[in-house]
Design an enzyme around this catalytic site. Sequence first.
Site, PDB file in Angstrom:
ATOM      1  N   TYR A 154       0.939  -1.155   0.039  1.00 51.40           N
ATOM      2  CA  TYR A 154       0.101  -0.163   0.090  1.00 51.40           C
ATOM      3  C   TYR A 154       0.920   1.431   0.025  1.00 51.40           C
ATOM      4  O   TYR A 154       0.634   2.156  -0.814  1.00 51.40           O
ATOM      5  CB  TYR A 154      -1.043  -0.042   1.128  1.00 51.40           C
ATOM      6  CG  TYR A 154      -1.950   0.978   1.300  1.00 51.40           C
ATOM      7  CD1 TYR A 154      -3.092   1.152   0.504  1.00 51.40           C
ATOM      8  CD2 TYR A 154      -1.719   2.088   2.198  1.00 51.40           C
ATOM      9  CE1 TYR A 154      -4.043   2.082   0.575  1.00 51.40           C
ATOM     10  CE2 TYR A 154      -2.885   3.009   2.364  1.00 51.40           C
ATOM     11  CZ  TYR A 154      -3.950   3.010   1.568  1.00 51.40           C
ATOM     12  OH  TYR A 154      -4.613   3.989   1.686  1.00 51.40           O
ATOM     13  N   LYS A 158       1.112   4.134  -2.762  1.00 51.02           N
ATOM     14  CA  LYS A 158       0.760   5.489  -2.469  1.00 51.02           C
ATOM     15  C   LYS A 158       1.720   6.507  -2.837  1.00 51.02           C
ATOM     16  O   LYS A 158       1.605   7.664  -3.103  1.00 51.02           O
ATOM     17  CB  LYS A 158       0.069   5.727  -1.103  1.00 51.02           C
ATOM     18  CG  LYS A 158      -1.092   4.837  -1.092  1.00 51.02           C
ATOM     19  CD  LYS A 158      -2.253   5.371  -1.711  1.00 51.02           C
ATOM     20  CE  LYS A 158      -3.708   5.086  -1.385  1.00 51.02           C
ATOM     21  NZ  LYS A 158      -4.639   5.332  -2.416  1.00 51.02           N
TER      22      LYS A 158
END
Length: 291
Positions: A154, A158
């Site tokens: 993640y 991001k």
Amino acid sequence: MIDLHGKVALVTGAGGGLGRAHALLLASRGAKVAVNDLGAGAETVAEEIRAAGGQAMAVTCAVDDAAAVQAMVAAIETQWGGVDLLINNAGILRDKSFAKMPLDDFRQVLDVHVMGAVHCTQAVWNGMRQRGYGRIVLTTSCSGLFGNFGQANYAAAKMALVGLMQTLGIEGAKYGIRVNCLAPLAATRMMQGILPEEQLAHFRPELVSPAVLALVAEDAPNRAILCAGAGSFELAFIGLTQGIHLGPTASAEAILARWAELADRHDSLLPEQGFDQARHELRKAGFSDAT
């Protein structure tokens, strides 16, 4: 008062949570909103907007499917004309410590967050260039900006979106396209179990959405990283310290010996583009006219 009448917005992952809150706020300011999600939530939110007197259509597809995204944008263009405002909000979590994380989970998170945003942005990009106007929001995260245990996939995805935003902001500026990142904190399904319920209660999704409205306004900034949560807003930034110059005698030992000086953030720089690092290093090497 930010007025979005005459603007068409596409919000991905808008069947609930943050995306729903973004879609409702944009619609309340007059935008026609295309509500994207995988399931029935898209139509539910679209109907909620219509019931409040707004204009909305549900567009169901997976953002990691490039062909489906192109078809989705074509359908919006047929119905309403080009997309003026794009909120890349769709995302998933596959949390595990890096030692235990299957590579398929890593790839899937990258596909949805990074390639999903790329697919949607590319599908609207040329239309925005031709019309000389566009506002694009990419959803980054504090996990990507600062790291978070159990979220290597993640966090990587991001932070990749920050790099994408920086370059698109440069390339789109002369066409009236402004591209920014939002780093939200909200009590959505993705946050369940991370914070106690009494703390989660302060992180309502609708308290983040004003940040989205600001980033799609006529006078929106370009290439900002706006953090939002619990009614608070901050700017994150990537800077460059003044650093040190060791010249031809540079060594690893000298770098470590002067680490405190190297890390001193006094008079740190905020580069406008990547080559600014080279300019800074040339100036420190004695090329005062480095451009």
